[in-house]
Enzyme design. Structure first.
Site, PDB file in Angstrom:
ATOM      1  N   LYS A  16       0.823  -1.210   0.000  1.00 38.15           N
ATOM      2  CA  LYS A  16       0.000   0.000   0.000  1.00 38.15           C
ATOM      3  C   LYS A  16       0.866   1.273   0.000  1.00 38.15           C
ATOM      4  O   LYS A  16       2.071   1.209   0.307  1.00 38.15           O
ATOM      5  CB  LYS A  16      -0.921  -0.036   1.218  1.00 38.15           C
ATOM      6  CG  LYS A  16      -2.006  -1.125   1.140  1.00 38.15           C
ATOM      7  CD  LYS A  16      -2.810  -1.128   2.426  1.00 38.15           C
ATOM      8  CE  LYS A  16      -4.024  -2.028   2.347  1.00 38.15           C
ATOM      9  NZ  LYS A  16      -4.779  -1.969   3.628  1.00 38.15           N
ATOM     10  N   TYR A  56     -12.676  -1.602  -2.745  1.00 38.94           N
ATOM     11  CA  TYR A  56     -13.093  -1.710  -1.341  1.00 38.94           C
ATOM     12  C   TYR A  56     -14.598  -1.540  -1.169  1.00 38.94           C
ATOM     13  O   TYR A  56     -15.060  -1.118  -0.103  1.00 38.94           O
ATOM     14  CB  TYR A  56     -12.328  -0.698  -0.484  1.00 38.94           C
ATOM     15  CG  TYR A  56     -10.935  -1.165  -0.069  1.00 38.94           C
ATOM     16  CD1 TYR A  56     -10.754  -2.384   0.589  1.00 38.94           C
ATOM     17  CD2 TYR A  56      -9.821  -0.374  -0.307  1.00 38.94           C
ATOM     18  CE1 TYR A  56      -9.494  -2.805   0.986  1.00 38.94           C
ATOM     19  CE2 TYR A  56      -8.548  -0.789   0.093  1.00 38.94           C
ATOM     20  CZ  TYR A  56      -8.391  -2.004   0.742  1.00 38.94           C
ATOM     21  OH  TYR A  56      -7.147  -2.420   1.148  1.00 38.94           O
ATOM     22  N   ASN A 119      -1.687   0.165   7.154  1.00 41.22           N
ATOM     23  CA  ASN A 119      -1.152  -1.116   7.621  1.00 41.22           C
ATOM     24  C   ASN A 119      -0.295  -1.829   6.572  1.00 41.22           C
ATOM     25  O   ASN A 119      -0.105  -3.031   6.621  1.00 41.22           O
ATOM     26  CB  ASN A 119      -2.285  -2.002   8.143  1.00 41.22           C
ATOM     27  CG  ASN A 119      -3.348  -2.258   7.093  1.00 41.22           C
ATOM     28  OD1 ASN A 119      -3.182  -1.871   5.933  1.00 41.22           O
ATOM     29  ND2 ASN A 119      -4.425  -2.909   7.462  1.00 41.22           N
ATOM     30  N   HIS A 122      -1.928  -5.565   1.714  1.00 40.73           N
ATOM     31  CA  HIS A 122      -3.260  -6.165   1.540  1.00 40.73           C
ATOM     32  C   HIS A 122      -3.101  -7.606   1.083  1.00 40.73           C
ATOM     33  O   HIS A 122      -2.161  -7.939   0.380  1.00 40.73           O
ATOM     34  CB  HIS A 122      -4.046  -5.394   0.465  1.00 40.73           C
ATOM     35  CG  HIS A 122      -5.273  -6.125  -0.004  1.00 40.73           C
ATOM     36  ND1 HIS A 122      -6.485  -6.019   0.650  1.00 40.73           N
ATOM     37  CD2 HIS A 122      -5.478  -7.002  -1.025  1.00 40.73           C
ATOM     38  CE1 HIS A 122      -7.380  -6.801   0.043  1.00 40.73           C
ATOM     39  NE2 HIS A 122      -6.784  -7.408  -0.981  1.00 40.73           N
ATOM     40  N   GLU A 133     -10.019 -10.093  -7.288  1.00 38.87           N
ATOM     41  CA  GLU A 133      -9.041  -9.031  -7.056  1.00 38.87           C
ATOM     42  C   GLU A 133      -7.863  -9.137  -8.027  1.00 38.87           C
ATOM     43  O   GLU A 133      -7.320  -8.116  -8.460  1.00 38.87           O
ATOM     44  CB  GLU A 133      -8.545  -9.083  -5.605  1.00 38.87           C
ATOM     45  CG  GLU A 133      -9.632  -8.691  -4.608  1.00 38.87           C
ATOM     46  CD  GLU A 133      -9.162  -8.735  -3.161  1.00 38.87           C
ATOM     47  OE1 GLU A 133      -9.988  -8.412  -2.287  1.00 38.87           O
ATOM     48  OE2 GLU A 133      -7.991  -9.080  -2.903  1.00 38.87           O
TER      49      GLU A 133
HETATM   50  P1  IDP Z   1      -7.787  -6.496   5.788  1.00 41.33           P
HETATM   51  O1  IDP Z   1      -6.968  -5.540   4.947  1.00 41.33           O
HETATM   52  O2  IDP Z   1      -6.982  -7.125   6.880  1.00 41.33           O
HETATM   53  O3  IDP Z   1      -8.535  -7.519   4.953  1.00 41.33           O
HETATM   54  P2  IDP Z   1     -10.356  -5.147   6.128  1.00 41.33           P
HETATM   55  O4  IDP Z   1     -11.236  -5.259   7.331  1.00 41.33           O
HETATM   56  O5  IDP Z   1     -10.799  -5.819   4.876  1.00 41.33           O
HETATM   57  O6  IDP Z   1      -8.886  -5.599   6.563  1.00 41.33           O
HETATM   58  O7  IDP Z   1     -10.180  -3.584   5.850  1.00 41.33           O
HETATM   59  C1  IDP Z   1      -9.630  -3.125   4.645  1.00 41.33           C
HETATM   60  C2  IDP Z   1      -8.675  -1.988   4.956  1.00 41.33           C
HETATM   61  O8  IDP Z   1      -9.404  -0.879   5.491  1.00 41.33           O
HETATM   62  C3  IDP Z   1      -7.645  -2.304   6.037  1.00 41.33           C
HETATM   63  O9  IDP Z   1      -6.536  -3.025   5.564  1.00 41.33           O
HETATM   64  C4  IDP Z   1      -7.264  -0.915   6.516  1.00 41.33           C
HETATM   65  O10 IDP Z   1      -6.379  -0.258   5.613  1.00 41.33           O
HETATM   66  C5  IDP Z   1      -8.617  -0.219   6.475  1.00 41.33           C
HETATM   67  N1  IDP Z   1      -9.333  -0.349   7.764  1.00 41.33           N
HETATM   68  C6  IDP Z   1      -9.945  -1.446   8.276  1.00 41.33           C
HETATM   69  N2  IDP Z   1     -10.480  -1.204   9.475  1.00 41.33           N
HETATM   70  C7  IDP Z   1     -10.208   0.105   9.743  1.00 41.33           C
HETATM   71  C8  IDP Z   1     -10.509   0.965  10.854  1.00 41.33           C
HETATM   72  O11 IDP Z   1     -11.145   0.574  11.847  1.00 41.33           O
HETATM   73  N3  IDP Z   1     -10.061   2.259  10.763  1.00 41.33           N
HETATM   74  C9  IDP Z   1      -9.370   2.718   9.678  1.00 41.33           C
HETATM   75  N4  IDP Z   1      -9.079   1.947   8.627  1.00 41.33           N
HETATM   76  C10 IDP Z   1      -9.481   0.657   8.655  1.00 41.33           C
HETATM   77 MG    MG Z   2     -10.094  -7.330   3.646  1.00 43.00          MG
END
Ligand code: IDP
Ligand code: MG
Length: 144
Positions: A16, A56, A119, A122, A133
């Protein structure tokens, strides 16, 4: 006699924008390769708003959605198709939990994640989503 057939599968992995901007692409790729995954193809892209909103889409009603779109359009993303046995679960395991604060020691997100949003990487969460995807970023000729 016994046969030993290993079924390979594929997942979509992203580096990312936060990680790309901090020059962490090489280290994240090294994690993937050292763990036994193979790179089938790789490219860098700058995603636009429409693309991120579509990628997303499942999160469109979440409070963090607009911030997520802003973050994911802010700079370059590296997209790669990784292959190995149980690639989806394997890549998610070595990435670690969504929130780096909760990720296990030694995982990519524990090491490089800045926050639950930023984070650093992905990974697809199922084989069906991996297929979708991968198709989002790559056409068939790029996957031969
Ligand atoms: P993942 O990437 O581990 O699959 P997902 O729940 O699918 O997690 O969320 C997609 C992305 O959205 C996350 O990787 C992160 O960048 C962002 N995200 C998820 N939850 C939060 C949150 O509570 N606050 C801010 N950003 C979030
Ligand atoms: Mg996800």
């Amino acid at each position: 006699y016994t046969t030993n057939i290993v079924t390979l599968s594929r997942t979509l992995a992203l580096i990312k924008p936060d990680a790309f901007d901090r020059n962490l692409s090489g280290k994240i790729i090294e994690h993937a390769l050292d763990s036994g995954l193979r790179i089938i193809t790789i490219k860098s892209v700058i995603l636009n708003k429409k693309q991120v909103e579509s990628f997303y889409d499942v999160h469109k009603d979440r409070p963090f959605f607009s911030s997520l779109v802003k973050y994911m359009t802010s700079s370059t993303t590296v997209a790669m198709v990784l292959e190995g046995p149980n690639a989806v679960d394997h890549w998610r395991r070595i990435m670690g939990a969504t929130n780096p604060a909760e990720a296990l020691e030694g995982t990519i997100r524990k090491q490089f994640g800045e926050s639950v949003e930023r984070n650093c990487c992905h990974g697809s969460d199922s084989n069906d989503n991996a297929l979708k995807e991968i198709g989002f970023f790559f056409n068939r000729r790029e996957l031969l």
